[in-house]
Design a protein around this motif. Structure first.
Motif, mmCIF file in Angstrom:
data_model
loop_
_atom_site.group_PDB
_atom_site.id
_atom_site.type_symbol
_atom_site.label_atom_id
_atom_site.label_comp_id
_atom_site.label_asym_id
_atom_site.label_seq_id
_atom_site.Cartn_x
_atom_site.Cartn_y
_atom_site.Cartn_z
ATOM 1 N N SER A 1 24.637 44.450 46.051
ATOM 2 C CA SER A 1 24.669 43.706 47.316
ATOM 3 C C SER A 1 25.786 42.672 47.333
ATOM 4 C CB SER A 1 23.324 43.011 47.554
ATOM 5 O OG SER A 1 23.014 42.129 46.476
ATOM 6 N N ASP A 2 26.915 43.035 46.751
ATOM 7 C CA ASP A 2 28.027 42.099 46.647
ATOM 8 C C ASP A 2 29.295 42.758 47.175
ATOM 9 O OD1 ASP A 2 29.926 40.242 46.017
ATOM 10 O OD2 ASP A 2 29.448 40.135 43.888
ATOM 11 N N THR A 3 29.933 42.150 48.177
ATOM 12 C CA THR A 3 31.151 42.737 48.722
ATOM 13 C C THR A 3 32.310 42.656 47.743
ATOM 14 O OG1 THR A 3 31.665 40.611 49.757
ATOM 15 C CG2 THR A 3 30.572 42.254 51.121
ATOM 16 N N ARG A 4 32.143 41.895 46.664
ATOM 17 C CA ARG A 4 33.207 41.815 45.665
ATOM 18 C C ARG A 4 32.940 42.753 44.477
ATOM 19 N NH1 ARG A 4 35.399 35.606 45.199
ATOM 20 N NH2 ARG A 4 35.263 35.065 47.392
ATOM 21 N N ASP A 5 31.991 43.683 44.657
ATOM 22 C CA ASP A 5 31.733 44.584 43.542
ATOM 23 C C ASP A 5 32.981 45.414 43.256
ATOM 24 O OD1 ASP A 5 31.334 47.586 44.567
ATOM 25 O OD2 ASP A 5 30.579 46.224 46.100
ATOM 26 N N GLY A 6 33.115 45.821 42.018
ATOM 27 C CA GLY A 6 34.344 46.466 41.587
ATOM 28 C C GLY A 6 34.651 47.761 42.310
ATOM 29 N N ARG A 7 33.624 48.476 42.720
ATOM 30 C CA ARG A 7 33.850 49.783 43.328
ATOM 31 C C ARG A 7 34.557 49.675 44.677
ATOM 32 N NH1 ARG A 7 28.894 54.113 43.767
ATOM 33 N NH2 ARG A 7 30.053 55.927 44.517
ATOM 34 N N LEU A 8 33.998 48.898 45.592
ATOM 35 C CA LEU A 8 34.616 48.747 46.917
ATOM 36 C C LEU A 8 35.922 47.977 46.816
ATOM 37 C CD1 LEU A 8 34.579 49.091 49.964
ATOM 38 C CD2 LEU A 8 33.156 47.035 50.111
ATOM 39 N N ARG A 9 35.891 46.899 46.055
ATOM 40 C CA ARG A 9 37.095 46.087 45.914
ATOM 41 C C ARG A 9 38.232 46.912 45.312
ATOM 42 N NH1 ARG A 9 37.886 40.843 46.502
ATOM 43 N NH2 ARG A 9 39.659 39.866 45.471
ATOM 44 N N GLY A 10 37.885 47.777 44.360
ATOM 45 C CA GLY A 10 38.908 48.607 43.742
ATOM 46 C C GLY A 10 39.544 49.566 44.733
ATOM 47 N N MET A 11 38.717 50.186 45.581
ATOM 48 C CA MET A 11 39.242 51.096 46.596
ATOM 49 C C MET A 11 40.247 50.394 47.505
ATOM 50 S SD MET A 11 35.909 53.159 47.986
ATOM 51 C CE MET A 11 34.926 54.236 46.952
ATOM 52 N N VAL A 12 39.843 49.222 47.983
ATOM 53 C CA VAL A 12 40.680 48.486 48.926
ATOM 54 C C VAL A 12 41.922 47.945 48.230
ATOM 55 C CG1 VAL A 12 40.745 46.505 50.496
ATOM 56 C CG2 VAL A 12 38.677 47.918 50.352
ATOM 57 N N HIS A 13 41.745 47.392 47.039
ATOM 58 C CA HIS A 13 42.873 46.788 46.336
ATOM 59 C C HIS A 13 43.912 47.841 45.945
ATOM 60 C CE1 HIS A 13 45.036 44.954 42.884
ATOM 61 N NE2 HIS A 13 44.995 43.891 43.676
ATOM 62 N N ASN A 14 43.453 49.005 45.522
ATOM 63 C CA ASN A 14 44.399 50.061 45.159
ATOM 64 C C ASN A 14 45.270 50.459 46.347
ATOM 65 O OD1 ASN A 14 43.515 50.170 42.525
ATOM 66 N ND2 ASN A 14 42.115 51.876 42.866
ATOM 67 N N ALA A 15 44.650 50.539 47.515
ATOM 68 C CA ALA A 15 45.406 50.906 48.715
ATOM 69 C C ALA A 15 46.417 49.814 49.073
ATOM 70 C CB ALA A 15 44.451 51.150 49.884
#
Length: 213
Positions: free
Chosen positions: A127-141
């Motif tokens: 329940s964290d918008t800074r979790d590595g999975r989502l953040r990684g997707m966005v940051h990589n792009a």
């Protein structure tokens, strides 16, 4: 016979998880009692212990399931996006604001779990918008975009764009939670794409502000 038992087992597990999520959406975590769960699931109290070992483990499994559903949907959307990093960002934003994802049930569940995350680390992971999975997707792009744009101080720009986009999306979810009847998906998308177009004018425009239904 073994296959049938396994099928029943999975059906019971799924029924209990969905019962938790329905109750959390309607009543919150504190009111999601064992009695409430088994009544909604149509199963006996012993099924919770049989399949999860107790209510706490069941609630954690429900939080995990809710998170996986979100990412499964996101991955499916990304399969339809083009190869460019801006197309992937646009798809993430539009998907996150779509009716399929951003609705009363999902928002109620996510904020209920987030409120509980201060005391339960296992729930906080989902329940964290800074979790590595989502953040990684966005940051990589964004990392690809800043390289293409030859942006000064590229690492910082990619981090800022990532944090800004996720913060704006979270803000839109909060706005929807508080004002679901007045929430405007197209306006929400326009605000986010205006931010992105200001940072990367060669990659984003307000045309991205078309929310998937």
């Amino acid at each position: 016979m073994t296959g049938k038992r396994e099928q029943n087992r999975e059906q019971n597990r799924h029924a209990l998880i969905e019962a938790v999520l329905d109750s959390v959406a309607e009543k919150g975590i504190s009111e999601t009692s064992v009695s409430e769960i088994i009544q909604r699931a149509g199963l006996s109290r012993g099924m919770i212990h049989l399949h999860f070992g107790g209510k706490d483990n069941l609630v954690q499994a429900a939080a995990h399931h809710s998170s996986e559903e979100y990412y499964d949907g996101l991955e499916a959307l990304l399969q339809t996006a083009g190869d460019s990093p801006q197309e992937r960002i646009e798809m993430i934003v539009r998907g996150d604001l779509s009716e399929r994802v951003l609705n009363r049930r999902n928002v109620s569940i996510w904020y209920a779990f987030r409120g509980e995350s201060r005391n339960r680390k296992a729930i906080a992971e989902h329940s964290d918008t800074r979790d590595g999975r989502l953040r990684g997707m966005v940051h990589n792009a964004f990392s690809r975009i800043v390289r293409e744009a030859a942006t000064p101080d590229a690492p910082a720009a990619a981090r800022d764009a990532t944090h800004g986009t996720l913060a704006l999306l979270e803000g839109m979810w909060t706005d929807f939670l508080l004002h679901p009847d007045r929430f405007d998906r197209e306006e929400a998308a326009r605000i986010i794409f205006r931010f992105l177009a200001a940072m990367f004018p060669a990659h984003f425009s307000l045309q991205g502000a078309i929310v998937a239904k």
